[in-house]
Design an enzyme around this catalytic site. Structure first.
Site, PDB file in Angstrom:
ATOM      1  N   ASP A 150       0.835  -1.189   0.000  1.00 20.79           N
ATOM      2  CA  ASP A 150       0.000   0.000   0.000  1.00 20.79           C
ATOM      3  C   ASP A 150       0.880   1.255   0.000  1.00 20.79           C
ATOM      4  OD1 ASP A 150      -2.294   1.873   0.958  1.00 20.79           O
ATOM      5  OD2 ASP A 150      -3.269  -0.081   0.838  1.00 20.79           O
ATOM      6  N   HIS A 205      -3.320   5.923   3.896  1.00 26.95           N
ATOM      7  CA  HIS A 205      -4.191   4.833   3.456  1.00 26.95           C
ATOM      8  C   HIS A 205      -3.710   3.484   3.978  1.00 26.95           C
ATOM      9  CE1 HIS A 205      -5.939   1.931   0.537  1.00 26.95           C
ATOM     10  NE2 HIS A 205      -6.960   2.773   0.501  1.00 26.95           N
ATOM     11  N   SER A 373     -11.389  -0.569  -0.029  1.00 22.81           N
ATOM     12  CA  SER A 373     -10.066  -0.607   0.608  1.00 22.81           C
ATOM     13  C   SER A 373     -10.174  -0.905   2.091  1.00 22.81           C
ATOM     14  CB  SER A 373      -9.355   0.734   0.436  1.00 22.81           C
ATOM     15  OG  SER A 373      -8.901   0.925  -0.869  1.00 22.81           O
TER      16      SER A 373
END
Length: 524
Positions: A150, A205, A373
């Protein structure tokens, strides 16, 4: 004209905005022969991605396009495939940023939903994964390792630092590649954007995903992950803006494959979390995920946030037809399919909470995000719990327990393969950790009930038939005019495949049982 090739596995790499392509040589082509091919094309040779046979990345000068370079390499009979280096990015729906004092356990509805209001909606009681029930059985195990591919991980976060993986083959801060994997001081993972051993997040994220999997907080003091104990390894391939390249994701996959396969200090890696998507079909990415499968590692992938049917519009990497992939849709706190979530009766496996999700963020902050996600790490976290409860489970059994243990929802019927939202534990033989008799059966291929082919063409059939961790008996398929087609389970996963070759014009009905029929029209 000179093209410049850079090795996928070496730290040194140019970061210009020029285009790149990915090529793989056919089996049996020696390094000398591949170098000769490059030289004949005016290209310098490079080292290969060792765990994903003979893959190379070519960074192109500004006067040649990726399209032309791909054509150039495809003309060579020694090339297995050549493809562009696709761009990838993450783009979740952002919510509020919170400080530690503002975090409340009640805001983590996905773990325990009592009907509280979180975000837009008042929730429905029990529309959750039943985390407290599962924690009575196991809170996780530090010996279980998952990888997060990620934007990196903010590994000093108060709710993450205790559950960050530490590389037993590397000595911190000595500036030496102690485990000889191409990266110096990769204590917690790697950074393929900067070609370093530091996967520190500068976007947030990846840190959010890591917190869903394994934040170690306590009620009213930070956030809980699905696991309170686990080891999370990071690979940063997306930059601070959330963008990256396919080739950098491939380095991450190669890195984790090497950790799993190395002879000294092998890592007990059970799954990698891929909360991203982008680009078209990639043979190189398919090869990389296959390599993980061969090593016994699951690949948990986000289905996408485009409100599209993945049966009709492919979303990669979630849509590759590999049995170690679990594709995840997002649900809200009312057990509805989230408004942004992709879906697919024949392509997306399960749903998981993915709307208004509170988790860890940069520095010592917390953030609410929405997206598939966020749903994906709930599945990855569940895999970690299953492995901690029973270390003997292999990837096939872990996958099957995730798929069979969920709660059937009307909102996911005909929207996912199983029609279920994941459930970690429950009573009466329900739940992945407590599964007794739950069965999942679904047709993956053909994706349509009506198929048209020409004489000589093949029709591929693919059916899942599993019960808890195991498989059900081989399904049968009858065809009108007295014919039958044989199913085969090549991996022992409960994924049954069959191929029928159209040998004569006509209309054929394939009866797979349980009211599942496919009509095939064969043309001259």
């Amino acid at each position: 004209m000179m093209l410049v090739i850079s090795s996928l596995s070496l730290p040194a790499f140019s970061h210009s905005n020029t285009e790149r392509i990915i090529v793989r040589f056919k089996q049996g082509i020696t390094p000398f022969a591949s170098d000769e091919i490059h030289r004949n094309l005016g290209i310098k040779s490079a080292k290969k991605l060792s765990n994903i046979n003979s893959i190379e990345v070519l960074e192109l000068p500004s006067d040649i396009s990726a399209q032309n370079a791909v054509k150039l390499y495809k003309m060579n009979p020694n090339i297995l495939y050549a493809e562009p280096d696709y761009h990838i990015r993450v783009d979740p729906v952002e919510g509020a940023t919170l400080t530690r004092s503002e975090v409340q356990y009640a805001k983590q509805w996905a773990l325990q939903n009592d009907g509280q209001k979180v975000g837009k909606y008042v929730g429905i009681q029990d529309a959750d994964i039943n985390a407290p029930e599962s924690w009575e059985l196991t809170k996780g195990d530090k010996d279980v390792v998952v990888g997060v591919i990620d934007t990196g991980i903010f590994y000093t976060h108060p709710n993450l630092k205790d559950n960050i993986w530490v590389n037993p083959g590397e000595i911190a801060g000595n500036g030496i590649d102690d485990d000889n994997n191409g990266f110096k001081d990769d204590i917690h993972g790697i950074n393929t954007v900067e070609r370093s051993g530091d996967p520190l997040d500068d976007n947030g994220h990846g840190t959010h995903c890591a917190g869903v999997i394994g934040a170690s907080g306590k009620a009213d003091d930070g956030t809980f992950g699905v696991n309170q104990k686990i080891s999370i390894a990071g690979c940063k391939f997306l930059d601070g803006d959330g963008g990256g390249r396919m080739s950098d994701a491939l380095i991450c996959l190669d890195y984790f494959a090497k950790l799993k396969a190395r002879k000294k200090d092998p890592v007990n890696l059970v799954a990698v979390n891929a909360s991203w998507g982008g680009g078209r079909y990639s043979e190189a990415m398919l090869d990389a995920i296959k390599k993980l499968r061969d090593l016994g590692v699951l690949f948990i992938a986000a289905s996408g946030n485009d409100r599209e049917n993945n049966d009709e519009v492919d979303s990669y990497p979630a849509d590759y037809k590999l049995d170690n992939i679990i594709s995840v849709a997002a649900t809200n706190n009312k057990d509805e399919l989230a408004y942004f979530s992709n879906y697919g009766k024949h392509t997306v496996h399960v749903g998981a909470p993915g709307m208004d999700i509170l988790s860890t963020y940069l520095d010592d902050q917390y953030k609410i995000f929405s997206g598939t996600s966020m749903a994906t790490p709930y599945v990855t976290g569940l895999v970690g719990l299953l492995k901690s409860k029973d270390p003997s489970l292999d990837w096939k059994q872990l996958r099957n327990l995730v798929l069979t243990g969920g709660t059937p929802l009307d909102s996911l019927k005909d929207k996912t393969i199983t029609g279920r939202r994941i459930r970690s534990a429950d009573s009466h033989g329900i739940g992945s950790l407590t599964c007794v008799n739950q069965r999942a059966r679904a047709r993956i291929l053909p994706a349509s009930d009506k198929v048209s082919v020409k004489v000589g063409e093949n029709v591929d059939f693919f059916v899942i038939d599993i019960k808890c961790a195991g498989v059900e008996s081989k399904p049968s398929m009858a065809v009108n005019m007295g014919r039958t087609v044989e199913f085969v389970d090549r991996q022992g996963t409960g994924n049954y495949s069959a191929v029928w070759t159209a040998d004569a014009p006509g209309s054929y009905t394939f009866d797979l049982g349980a009211g599942d029929k496919v009509d095939v029209e064969v043309r001259d």
